[in-house]
Design a protein around this motif. Structure first.
Motif, mmCIF file in Angstrom:
data_model
loop_
_atom_site.group_PDB
_atom_site.id
_atom_site.type_symbol
_atom_site.label_atom_id
_atom_site.label_comp_id
_atom_site.label_asym_id
_atom_site.label_seq_id
_atom_site.Cartn_x
_atom_site.Cartn_y
_atom_site.Cartn_z
ATOM 1 N N THR A 37 0.830 -1.188 0.080
ATOM 2 C CA THR A 37 0.143 -0.199 -0.094
ATOM 3 C C THR A 37 0.541 1.340 0.019
ATOM 4 O O THR A 37 0.630 2.132 -0.639
ATOM 5 N N LEU A 38 1.875 1.193 0.728
ATOM 6 C CA LEU A 38 2.831 2.359 0.715
ATOM 7 C C LEU A 38 3.451 2.387 -0.737
ATOM 8 O O LEU A 38 3.718 3.656 -1.182
ATOM 9 N N ASN A 39 3.690 1.515 -1.431
ATOM 10 C CA ASN A 39 4.275 1.631 -2.826
ATOM 11 C C ASN A 39 3.370 2.226 -3.773
ATOM 12 O O ASN A 39 3.637 2.582 -4.864
ATOM 13 N N ASP A 40 1.968 1.915 -3.241
ATOM 14 C CA ASP A 40 1.043 2.684 -4.070
ATOM 15 C C ASP A 40 0.838 3.993 -4.045
ATOM 16 O O ASP A 40 0.096 4.751 -4.679
ATOM 17 N N GLY A 41 1.791 4.715 -3.061
ATOM 18 C CA GLY A 41 1.696 6.017 -3.125
ATOM 19 C C GLY A 41 1.170 6.877 -1.961
ATOM 20 O O GLY A 41 1.087 7.935 -1.663
ATOM 21 N N VAL B 203 0.345 6.957 7.456
ATOM 22 C CA VAL B 203 -0.673 6.752 8.498
ATOM 23 C C VAL B 203 -2.289 6.536 7.472
ATOM 24 O O VAL B 203 -2.743 5.608 7.682
ATOM 25 N N ALA B 204 -2.057 6.900 6.467
ATOM 26 C CA ALA B 204 -3.348 6.728 5.399
ATOM 27 C C ALA B 204 -3.022 5.072 5.037
ATOM 28 O O ALA B 204 -4.123 4.520 4.711
ATOM 29 N N ALA B 205 -1.616 4.850 4.610
ATOM 30 C CA ALA B 205 -1.738 3.277 4.070
ATOM 31 C C ALA B 205 -1.934 2.505 5.315
ATOM 32 O O ALA B 205 -2.302 1.404 5.136
ATOM 33 N N PHE B 206 -1.562 2.884 6.485
ATOM 34 C CA PHE B 206 -2.147 2.027 7.740
ATOM 35 C C PHE B 206 -3.212 1.884 7.735
ATOM 36 O O PHE B 206 -3.982 0.595 8.055
ATOM 37 N N GLY C 122 -10.998 -0.994 17.215
ATOM 38 C CA GLY C 122 -11.210 -0.273 16.039
ATOM 39 C C GLY C 122 -10.200 0.890 16.147
ATOM 40 O O GLY C 122 -9.836 1.247 14.816
ATOM 41 N N ASP C 123 -9.497 1.271 17.074
ATOM 42 C CA ASP C 123 -8.710 2.457 17.308
ATOM 43 C C ASP C 123 -7.407 2.072 16.708
ATOM 44 O O ASP C 123 -6.982 1.003 16.635
ATOM 45 N N TYR C 124 -6.673 3.258 15.978
ATOM 46 C CA TYR C 124 -5.576 3.102 15.615
ATOM 47 C C TYR C 124 -4.780 4.492 16.167
ATOM 48 O O TYR C 124 -5.525 5.272 16.608
ATOM 49 N N VAL C 125 -3.357 4.305 16.310
ATOM 50 C CA VAL C 125 -2.680 5.374 16.889
ATOM 51 C C VAL C 125 -1.171 5.664 16.267
ATOM 52 O O VAL C 125 -0.477 4.868 15.669
ATOM 53 N N VAL C 126 -0.829 6.971 16.153
ATOM 54 C CA VAL C 126 0.339 7.363 15.808
ATOM 55 C C VAL C 126 1.039 7.893 17.026
ATOM 56 O O VAL C 126 0.774 9.080 17.293
ATOM 57 N N VAL C 127 2.312 7.237 17.221
ATOM 58 C CA VAL C 127 3.057 7.599 18.378
ATOM 59 C C VAL C 127 4.348 8.315 18.007
ATOM 60 O O VAL C 127 5.043 7.529 17.106
#
Length: 606
Positions: free
Chosen positions: A134-138, A142-145, A209-214
């Protein structure tokens, strides 16, 4: 199950990751690993076996970095080998995972069709591969995650490093717990508060359902829809002292010996010692409850069976007890006027949580008997009944079991009084009896030398039977479970009245028969069962009390005499001998007492 730690730090991280993973050993594991970024490149160190194996790898190949992730793995998909150990790396992504990705085969086939090459047998690697693709798709990290999470089906707690994002960890939770720790210029993610304990006592718990950026200074938490979410930061009580074995060889031994103090703490939370009355928190009206449905797994299920005996006898309130992993799949008939009680030491047991949610969907009020008051189960119920026994590190539950039974005993007395089945004087008498339990448990633990001698002979057996009547029947199940868990000897618990309906065929001179029989209303029948066993050559270990010893039929190979006590607390007082028997048999067998094979402390996937 698996343990996760992640650190965005200001000093070398590898040793700190291992320190935290050591706190997570109680969950059970068969391999361990860490990963970090060095000059923008992901590197990892992994090893099958215990943490000392990983430490040896790190000694030979250091990992100099200040940000990293670590993992202890309990194998589900793929054998416990180095290639299957976490972290898993694919391109720019390193991942550690607790849980099961249910659609991994489908995703793996899709990625392989795009030319992706997998290097492990695990379901987890598909997360790393999918996120890297997904990262390789550009997409930005965070959006890819988020896009990756949207493709996953199953249970997961994740911690992720992305190459080039030098001082960031991504985390997510769907089922298994994940917590965020707040430090001074440092931030952390981990499976629970114990994992984060060496670094901080300020913790926020992600919700499903949560995700986090630390990063170094903050945690940006988002809900399943991608919207910012505010999860409260809690200050945890210090728990370092309970993490030490002290003078004991194993945590299990320490936790058996902790039970008098632990039960005293538990009971004190449910009674008023000034008035000798029950004082159950939560304000639940037992008169308005038509039925109780207990859902639990393992030792908690057995404690629930004990609660059924106590509550139905004292309060005349019907109680159903079911194994949570079976409960919701058979689509039981439930009544909105019933109370659902979920029992789980960790408060994170996946099957119990699912069963609880099933009951809630049927309109039932809900309560939880848990050890971890910030756990998922505790957060989702109407009423929390904590067991207050402190962290239990040994995989085989001991002090949590007696604490659960203590809570259920207090609830039974409170329900009986509220429903008019006993008067105030009887309530006060029963509370005084309950308050005697810690002292009598301490006396029961003093039987350890006698039990140690029995263990030498029991350790030679291939099979062991446990028999009991009334509340001693669930205790016989618990005794058999403990022996199986840590000594790997086949053992079964039976209601003694069922002896002639099959189990007696197993009796011979090579089979120890542990009979639990205090001198109560069941004693005469239990003594008859004892005679039947001895007549067929069975080697009886008779666990009773002074009156039971005096009235027992002659011929038992060993008699263990626990303190005399009221029948109300006999299950508590007689728990220590069966726990000590399992412990010392396991020592004789040379087994890993605290971390028995194939077992995990917290079963956070179905």
């Amino acid at each position: 199950m698996c343990g996760i730690i992640g650190i965005v730090g200001t000093k070398p991280v590898a040793e700190r990751l291992v320190e935290s993973l050591r706190r997570l050993e109680y969950r059970g594991y068969d391999s361990a690993g860490v990963a970090a970024q060095i000059d923008g490149k992901l590197e990892r160190r992994r090893a099958p076996g215990k943490l000392r194996e990983l430490e040896a790898v790190l000694a030979d190949h250091p990992l100099p970095a200040a940000t990293g992730i670590g993992h202890t793995r309990w194998a589900t998909h793929g054998a416990p080998t180095e290639r299957n150990a976490h972290p898993h790396i694919a391109g720019r992504v390193a991942v550690v995972h607790n849980g099961i990705i249910e659609n991994f085969a489908e995703l793996k086939a899709e990625l392989q069709a795009k030319g992706r090459v997998f290097s492990s047998d695990t379901d987890t690697e598909v997360v790393a591969q999918l996120l890297d693709e997904t990262l390789n798709d550009g997409l930005e990290p965070v959006a890819a995650f988020k896009a990756t999470l949207d493709r996953l089906r199953g249970a997961y707690a994740l911690a992720v490093l992305v190459g080039g994002e030098q001082e960031v960890i991504l985390g997510a939770r769907n089922g298994p717990p994940l917590a965020v720790g707040y430090g001074d210029g440092e931030m952390f993610v981990g499976s629970d508060g114990l994992a984060l304990g060496p670094f901080t006592n300020r913790v926020a718990y992600l919700e499903d359902g949560d995700y986090v950026v630390v990063d170094h200074h903050s945690a940006k938490i988002f809900d399943h829809a991608g919207l910012p979410a505010d999860r409260p930061i809690k200050t945890l009580a210090a728990s370092a002292a309970v993490m030490e074995k002290g003078n004991y060889r194993h945590f299990m031994e320490k936790e058996i010996h902790d039970q008098p103090e632990g039960c005293q703490r538990t009971i004190a939370a449910y009674v008023d010692t000034l008035t000798d009355r029950t004082a159950v928190p939560g304000g639940l009206d037992f008169k308005a409850i038509e039925r109780i449905q207990i859902v639990a797994c393992g030792t908690s299920y057995i404690a629930g069976m004990m609660g059924k005996y106590l509550i139905e006898k004292l309060a005349d309130l019907p109680v159903d007890v079911e194994i949570a992993s079976e409960f919701r799949y058979r689509e039981p008939a439930l009544n909105a006027g019933s109370l659902a009680i979920a029992m789980s030491q960790s408060g994170e047991t996946a099957d119990t949580l699912a069963a609880l949610r099933y009951c809630q969907a049927k309109g039932m009020k809900s309560a939880a008997i848990v050890n971890t008051v910030e756990s998922t189960i505790a957060r989702e119920v109407d009423v929390i009944w904590p067991i207050h026994c402190g962290p239990e590190i040994g995989v085989a539950s001991t002090k949590a079991f007696t604490a659960q039974v203590s809570v259920l005993t207090a609830l039974a007395v409170a329900a009986a009084r509220a429903r008019g089945r006993i008067d105030e004087a009887e309530e006060q008498r029963l509370v005084r009896v309950l308050l005697e339990a810690p002292r009598l448990i301490a006396e029961s633990i003093q039987l350890e030398d006698a039990v140690r001698g029995i263990a030498v002979e029991v350790a030679k057996a291939r099979d062991v039977l446990y028999l009991g009547r009334g509340p001693m029947y669930p205790l016989s199940l618990e005794g058999a479970l403990k022996l199986k868990e840590i000594s790997y000897i086949h053992a079964e618990g039976y209601a003694a009245g069922e002896l002639k309906h099959g189990p007696i065929a197993l009796v011979d001179e090579h089979t120890p028969i542990v009979i639990l029989a205090p001198f109560d209303s069941y004693f005469e029948k239990s003594a008859s069962n004892m005679s039947e066993v001895m007549a067929r050559g069975g080697q009886v270990v008779f666990i009773t009390d002074p009156d039971g010893e005096r009235h027992a039929p002659a011929g038992a190979r060993v008699v263990v005499t626990a303190p005399r006590c009221d029948p109300l607390i006999a299950p508590l007082v007689m728990s220590a001998p069966i726990q000590l028997l399992a412990y010392h048999v396991a020592l004789q067998k040379g087994a890993d007492v605290d971390q028995p094979r194939n077992l995990a402390k917290s079963v956070t996937v179905e």
